[in-house]
Design a protein around this motif. Structure first.
Motif, mmCIF file in Angstrom:
data_model
loop_
_atom_site.group_PDB
_atom_site.id
_atom_site.type_symbol
_atom_site.label_atom_id
_atom_site.label_comp_id
_atom_site.label_asym_id
_atom_site.label_seq_id
_atom_site.Cartn_x
_atom_site.Cartn_y
_atom_site.Cartn_z
ATOM 1 N N GLN A 115 0.844 -1.202 0.000
ATOM 2 C CA GLN A 115 0.000 0.000 0.000
ATOM 3 C C GLN A 115 0.873 1.242 0.000
ATOM 4 N N TRP A 116 0.302 2.360 -0.456
ATOM 5 C CA TRP A 116 1.037 3.617 -0.498
ATOM 6 C C TRP A 116 0.073 4.786 -0.555
ATOM 7 N N VAL A 117 0.600 5.965 -0.310
ATOM 8 C CA VAL A 117 -0.152 7.215 -0.428
ATOM 9 C C VAL A 117 0.657 8.156 -1.301
ATOM 10 N N THR A 118 -0.020 9.124 -1.868
ATOM 11 C CA THR A 118 0.672 10.163 -2.629
ATOM 12 C C THR A 118 -0.063 11.476 -2.418
ATOM 13 N N ALA A 119 0.606 12.551 -2.716
ATOM 14 C CA ALA A 119 0.000 13.869 -2.560
ATOM 15 C C ALA A 119 -1.132 14.048 -3.567
ATOM 16 N N GLN A 124 0.779 13.232 -11.958
ATOM 17 C CA GLN A 124 1.571 12.389 -12.851
ATOM 18 C C GLN A 124 1.689 10.978 -12.286
ATOM 19 N N ALA A 125 1.994 10.879 -11.012
ATOM 20 C CA ALA A 125 2.105 9.563 -10.383
ATOM 21 C C ALA A 125 0.746 8.868 -10.347
ATOM 22 N N GLN A 126 -0.307 9.615 -10.078
ATOM 23 C CA GLN A 126 -1.640 9.027 -10.000
ATOM 24 C C GLN A 126 -2.075 8.422 -11.331
ATOM 25 N N LYS A 127 -1.617 8.973 -12.433
ATOM 26 C CA LYS A 127 -1.938 8.391 -13.737
ATOM 27 C C LYS A 127 -1.421 6.961 -13.820
ATOM 28 N N LEU A 128 -0.211 6.731 -13.315
ATOM 29 C CA LEU A 128 0.340 5.373 -13.291
ATOM 30 C C LEU A 128 -0.443 4.506 -12.320
ATOM 31 N N TYR A 129 -0.656 4.992 -11.110
ATOM 32 C CA TYR A 129 -1.321 4.202 -10.078
ATOM 33 C C TYR A 129 -2.724 3.781 -10.520
ATOM 34 N N ASP A 130 -3.414 4.672 -11.215
ATOM 35 C CA ASP A 130 -4.770 4.368 -11.675
ATOM 36 C C ASP A 130 -4.790 3.289 -12.755
ATOM 37 N N LYS A 131 -3.657 3.067 -13.434
ATOM 38 C CA LYS A 131 -3.575 2.026 -14.461
ATOM 39 C C LYS A 131 -3.285 0.647 -13.866
ATOM 40 N N ALA A 134 -4.646 -1.852 -8.686
ATOM 41 C CA ALA A 134 -4.656 -1.480 -7.277
ATOM 42 C C ALA A 134 -5.958 -0.744 -6.974
ATOM 43 N N SER A 135 -6.424 -0.864 -5.751
ATOM 44 C CA SER A 135 -7.625 -0.129 -5.373
ATOM 45 C C SER A 135 -7.220 1.222 -4.795
ATOM 46 N N LYS A 136 -8.056 2.216 -5.055
ATOM 47 C CA LYS A 136 -7.803 3.575 -4.575
ATOM 48 C C LYS A 136 -8.673 3.819 -3.348
ATOM 49 N N SER A 137 -8.069 4.253 -2.293
ATOM 50 C CA SER A 137 -8.768 4.457 -1.034
ATOM 51 C C SER A 137 -9.469 5.810 -1.001
ATOM 52 N N THR A 138 -10.499 5.869 -0.193
ATOM 53 C CA THR A 138 -11.168 7.148 0.066
ATOM 54 C C THR A 138 -10.881 7.620 1.482
ATOM 55 N N TRP A 139 -9.985 6.914 2.161
ATOM 56 C CA TRP A 139 -9.625 7.288 3.517
ATOM 57 C C TRP A 139 -8.826 8.587 3.499
ATOM 58 N N HIS A 140 -8.846 9.301 4.586
ATOM 59 C CA HIS A 140 -8.040 10.513 4.760
ATOM 60 C C HIS A 140 -6.821 10.174 5.599
ATOM 61 N N PHE A 141 -5.701 10.713 5.227
ATOM 62 C CA PHE A 141 -4.439 10.467 5.919
ATOM 63 C C PHE A 141 -4.201 11.619 6.890
ATOM 64 N N TYR A 142 -3.947 11.312 8.153
ATOM 65 C CA TYR A 142 -3.670 12.321 9.162
ATOM 66 C C TYR A 142 -2.281 12.087 9.748
#
Length: 146
Positions: A115-119, A124-131, A134-142
């Motif tokens: 698992q990982w998080v990004t800003a 640019q990174a999210q374009k790769l991650y979305d391909k 992997a599932s994309k979380s809706t959680w908020h990081f604190y």
């Protein structure tokens, strides 16, 4: 080529770590602190491992996997805490290769997932991650500084 970072090649990844920290606007970047901190990650370390990607024997990217646990699935998890590719080498599939390598490393180490998080503005990174599959979380990081 992907290899584990070790005391023999740690110095080669330090400029990439510095660039990564500058990208995320980290204050007071210190190569000395980075060397000391990242020395704890290696092939046999229970904390995790750092990997370097080379092109023509030049270090151009890195990824760092840390191990943790989660009570929601009661399992060990691998956290891809750092992933960075030199801007000159982006768009060549290097980050994807590193992610897949880290995923296999995590699996071999008994982690249930990587698992990982990004800003939010790192589109640019999210374009790769979305391909990826992997599932994309809706959680908020604190974060709460101590």
């Amino acid at each position: 080529m992907i290899e584990s970072v070790s005391p023999q090649n740690l110095i080669e990844v330090l400029p990439l770590i510095r660039a990564y920290q500058n990208f995320y606007k980290v204050a007071n970047v210190s190569d000395e602190n980075n060397a000391e901190f990242f020395a704890q990650f290696g092939e046999g370390s229970p904390a995790g491992c750092q990997f370097i990607f080379r092109v023509d024997n030049k270090a151009v990217a890195f990824g760092t996997v840390y191990f943790s646990f989660t009570s929601t699935i009661t399992a060990k998890v691998a956290v891809l805490n750092d992933l960075y590719t030199d801007p000159e080498y982006r768009g060549r599939g290097i980050a994807k290769q590193l992610i897949e390598h880290c995923r296999e490393y995590a699996k071999q180490a008994g982690a249930a997932r990587l698992q990982w998080v990004t800003a939010p503005d790192n589109t640019q990174a999210q374009k790769l991650y979305d391909k990826l599959a992997a599932s994309k979380s809706t959680w908020h990081f604190y974060a709460y500084n101590t």
